[in-house]
Design a protein around this motif. Sequence first.
Motif: not given
Length: 81
Positions: A4, A29, A51-54, A56-57
């Motif tokens: 995580d 965020e 975090q992995d989900r961010l 690209d941003d």
Amino acid sequence: MTRDEPRTLLHIDWTRCDGRGLCTEILPELLTRDDWGFPLAPRHGSDVPVQDRLVDDAVEAVALCPRLALSLLQDQGRPGL
């Protein structure tokens, strides 16, 4: 490092930054801004875990930074990160 924990770090070079604040708009965020528009990362210094989900941003923020004050680093398991 657990699964995580972020593996990517957003590095802020405040000596290059001129406080336009674009990165804070792309990554609300992760970043806030001070009264002069410079990015702040609560609870972090100049290396901000992403975090992995961010990711690209974060890539977009790095690409659009007009002063080249941002870069992405891969955390290689260094202590303290």
